[in-house]
Design a protein around this motif. Sequence first.
Motif, PDB file in Angstrom:
ATOM      1  N   PHE A 289      51.593  37.889  44.979  1.00 39.03           N
ATOM      2  CA  PHE A 289      52.286  38.249  43.719  1.00 39.03           C
ATOM      3  C   PHE A 289      53.724  38.287  44.206  1.00 39.03           C
ATOM      4  CE2 PHE A 289      50.808  42.014  45.239  1.00 39.03           C
ATOM      5  CZ  PHE A 289      51.840  42.938  45.271  1.00 39.03           C
ATOM      6  N   GLU A 290      54.633  38.457  43.241  1.00 41.41           N
ATOM      7  CA  GLU A 290      56.157  38.523  43.519  1.00 41.41           C
ATOM      8  C   GLU A 290      56.786  39.838  43.200  1.00 41.41           C
ATOM      9  OE1 GLU A 290      58.930  36.468  40.450  1.00 41.41           O
ATOM     10  OE2 GLU A 290      56.955  35.128  39.999  1.00 41.41           O
ATOM     11  N   THR A 291      57.954  40.114  43.594  1.00 44.57           N
ATOM     12  CA  THR A 291      58.391  41.233  43.354  1.00 44.57           C
ATOM     13  C   THR A 291      58.887  41.731  42.083  1.00 44.57           C
ATOM     14  OG1 THR A 291      60.575  40.254  44.226  1.00 44.57           O
ATOM     15  CG2 THR A 291      59.235  41.640  45.834  1.00 44.57           C
ATOM     16  N   LEU A 292      59.524  40.468  41.186  1.00 44.58           N
ATOM     17  CA  LEU A 292      60.131  40.875  39.844  1.00 44.58           C
ATOM     18  C   LEU A 292      58.943  40.836  38.737  1.00 44.58           C
ATOM     19  CD1 LEU A 292      63.499  38.900  40.136  1.00 44.58           C
ATOM     20  CD2 LEU A 292      63.035  41.252  40.611  1.00 44.58           C
ATOM     21  N   ALA A 293      57.721  40.399  39.065  1.00 49.48           N
ATOM     22  CA  ALA A 293      56.719  40.271  37.974  1.00 49.48           C
ATOM     23  C   ALA A 293      55.545  41.117  38.258  1.00 49.48           C
ATOM     24  CB  ALA A 293      56.274  38.683  37.745  1.00 49.48           C
ATOM     25  N   SER A 294      54.707  41.341  37.447  1.00 48.07           N
ATOM     26  CA  SER A 294      53.464  42.344  37.259  1.00 48.07           C
ATOM     27  C   SER A 294      52.634  41.799  38.373  1.00 48.07           C
ATOM     28  CB  SER A 294      52.897  42.535  35.857  1.00 48.07           C
ATOM     29  OG  SER A 294      51.627  43.181  36.304  1.00 48.07           O
ATOM     30  N   ASP A 295      51.982  42.695  39.186  1.00 47.38           N
ATOM     31  CA  ASP A 295      50.848  42.238  40.390  1.00 47.38           C
ATOM     32  C   ASP A 295      49.542  42.184  39.581  1.00 47.38           C
ATOM     33  OD1 ASP A 295      50.870  45.038  39.823  1.00 47.38           O
ATOM     34  OD2 ASP A 295      50.839  45.465  42.072  1.00 47.38           O
ATOM     35  N   ARG A 296      49.381  42.684  38.274  1.00 50.54           N
ATOM     36  CA  ARG A 296      48.217  43.053  37.737  1.00 50.54           C
ATOM     37  C   ARG A 296      47.024  41.686  38.020  1.00 50.54           C
ATOM     38  NH1 ARG A 296      49.661  43.119  32.625  1.00 50.54           N
ATOM     39  NH2 ARG A 296      48.963  41.111  32.034  1.00 50.54           N
ATOM     40  N   THR A 297      47.352  40.474  37.326  1.00 48.38           N
ATOM     41  CA  THR A 297      46.802  39.318  37.916  1.00 48.38           C
ATOM     42  C   THR A 297      46.272  39.551  39.061  1.00 48.38           C
ATOM     43  OG1 THR A 297      47.789  38.317  35.883  1.00 48.38           O
ATOM     44  CG2 THR A 297      46.591  36.804  37.262  1.00 48.38           C
ATOM     45  N   ALA A 298      47.190  39.396  39.996  1.00 47.72           N
ATOM     46  CA  ALA A 298      46.656  39.307  41.393  1.00 47.72           C
ATOM     47  C   ALA A 298      45.689  40.480  41.787  1.00 47.72           C
ATOM     48  CB  ALA A 298      48.054  39.409  42.314  1.00 47.72           C
ATOM     49  N   LYS A 299      46.017  41.524  41.499  1.00 43.35           N
ATOM     50  CA  LYS A 299      45.202  42.380  41.915  1.00 43.35           C
ATOM     51  C   LYS A 299      43.710  42.413  41.212  1.00 43.35           C
ATOM     52  CE  LYS A 299      48.341  46.116  43.434  1.00 43.35           C
ATOM     53  NZ  LYS A 299      48.910  47.717  43.177  1.00 43.35           N
ATOM     54  N   THR A 300      43.588  41.929  40.134  1.00 48.27           N
ATOM     55  CA  THR A 300      42.451  41.653  39.530  1.00 48.27           C
ATOM     56  C   THR A 300      41.640  40.499  39.968  1.00 48.27           C
ATOM     57  OG1 THR A 300      43.273  42.499  37.269  1.00 48.27           O
ATOM     58  CG2 THR A 300      41.207  41.156  37.215  1.00 48.27           C
ATOM     59  N   LEU A 301      42.308  39.487  40.354  1.00 46.11           N
ATOM     60  CA  LEU A 301      41.571  38.348  41.033  1.00 46.11           C
ATOM     61  C   LEU A 301      41.057  38.789  42.349  1.00 46.11           C
ATOM     62  CD1 LEU A 301      40.750  35.485  40.644  1.00 46.11           C
ATOM     63  CD2 LEU A 301      43.122  34.697  41.591  1.00 46.11           C
ATOM     64  N   ALA A 302      42.084  39.182  43.069  1.00 47.22           N
ATOM     65  CA  ALA A 302      41.675  39.802  44.588  1.00 47.22           C
ATOM     66  C   ALA A 302      40.279  40.674  44.498  1.00 47.22           C
ATOM     67  CB  ALA A 302      42.808  40.593  45.097  1.00 47.22           C
ATOM     68  N   LYS A 303      40.500  41.534  43.636  1.00 46.50           N
ATOM     69  CA  LYS A 303      39.197  42.673  43.462  1.00 46.50           C
ATOM     70  C   LYS A 303      37.777  41.737  43.098  1.00 46.50           C
ATOM     71  CE  LYS A 303      37.463  46.791  41.009  1.00 46.50           C
ATOM     72  NZ  LYS A 303      37.875  47.706  39.956  1.00 46.50           N
ATOM     73  N   ASP A 304      38.033  40.532  42.300  1.00 51.20           N
ATOM     74  CA  ASP A 304      36.978  39.978  42.005  1.00 51.20           C
ATOM     75  C   ASP A 304      36.348  39.149  42.876  1.00 51.20           C
ATOM     76  OD1 ASP A 304      36.895  41.142  39.343  1.00 51.20           O
ATOM     77  OD2 ASP A 304      37.967  39.351  38.250  1.00 51.20           O
ATOM     78  N   THR A 305      37.283  38.503  43.919  1.00 58.30           N
ATOM     79  CA  THR A 305      37.174  37.622  44.879  1.00 58.30           C
ATOM     80  C   THR A 305      36.745  38.207  46.388  1.00 58.30           C
ATOM     81  OG1 THR A 305      39.239  37.203  45.136  1.00 58.30           O
ATOM     82  CG2 THR A 305      37.885  35.776  43.695  1.00 58.30           C
ATOM     83  N   GLY A 306      37.250  39.506  46.580  1.00 52.71           N
ATOM     84  CA  GLY A 306      37.238  40.179  47.721  1.00 52.71           C
ATOM     85  C   GLY A 306      38.431  39.618  48.636  1.00 52.71           C
ATOM     86  N   LEU A 307      39.267  39.171  48.115  1.00 56.84           N
ATOM     87  CA  LEU A 307      40.550  38.751  48.640  1.00 56.84           C
ATOM     88  C   LEU A 307      41.680  39.874  48.827  1.00 56.84           C
ATOM     89  CD1 LEU A 307      41.148  35.218  47.088  1.00 56.84           C
ATOM     90  CD2 LEU A 307      40.075  35.755  49.208  1.00 56.84           C
ATOM     91  N   LYS A 308      42.493  39.725  49.671  1.00 58.95           N
ATOM     92  CA  LYS A 308      43.873  40.923  49.797  1.00 58.95           C
ATOM     93  C   LYS A 308      44.833  40.475  48.849  1.00 58.95           C
ATOM     94  CE  LYS A 308      42.646  40.910  54.667  1.00 58.95           C
ATOM     95  NZ  LYS A 308      43.123  40.575  56.229  1.00 58.95           N
TER      96      LYS A 308
END
Length: 345
Positions: A289-308
Amino acid sequence: MNVRRLIPTTAVAGAVVLGLTALSACSTSDAADGGNGDKLKVTASFYPMQFLAEKIGGEHVAVTSLTKPGVEPHDLELNPRQIGSISESDYVLYLKGIQPAVDDAIKQSGVKNTVDAATLTTLENHGSEVSGHDHGHEGEENHADEHGHEEEAPEEHEGHSEGDGHNHGEEGGADPHIWLDPVKYAEVAKGVGKSLEKADPDHAADYRKNTDALVAELGELNTAYETGLKNTSTKTFITTHSAFGYLAERYGLTQQGIAGIDPEAEPSPARIQEIHTIAEKEKATTVFFETLASDRTAKTLAKDTGLKTGVLDPLEGITDKSQGADYIEVMESNLTALQKALGAK
């Protein structure tokens, strides 16, 4: 108008240190105090343009950025004072298609020396998936050699067709994120240098010297990326903002964007499922994810897939959260992040 007010002090420091003619402590502090004297008044649309103007212009320019640190450039709305400052500028540097409000204001400004960075290199269409193996580099670089540095290109911005308008919301639009490829950014730097020489002939030699220094620095950055990403466990990286198409193409990687080139776009359920499958198949380890936008989508996807999760900065602005004080430092941080995520050997 205090043109230094909008520029982060770290960015100013970085611009002064590298590739510029030596400045005395006195003149540096005078510039910081807003004593512009006979400096060329330069307006830059957002950070990647600001960086070029400061590095190449050096002590001969007073640069103001229309986009304050921490503001998402795509969302920028201009106030009357900012619109007025554009009209009062000696030179305007922008990238058409990133910021519609800026494009409109510049079109109405009547400033003679107006340079659209998109005319200084070649733009391409990038969808959510971009592979470095899809296009031959040799043909691209030959095209850039023929068309990337024309003397007259900066003056031809009005002739740049609307079809090249880089609509962020459409898959078919040309991708404007040229600054994330050090080679293309160097092409733009050369064009900016030539246009500043024309706008301010009295200091042409210094602009040329500063341009050469910056182009050499970008060449070193390109070499670092080529070397650092040559041998990796996977070539695929996942990102919430599909800003890295040119970078992926340059270094033989595949970008998998969760949404598209609009950083605020929400991905469809089908796309999320597709990303799940790709991550398993390609052994991707990280959702960026990037510094100027929300990290919500990245964290949700990472949690679902077991990614960092990790930060891959599209360098649309420098803030105290940035992994570096200027373009070069943040790009070096991006390289480190990619090496870790891709399993560089």
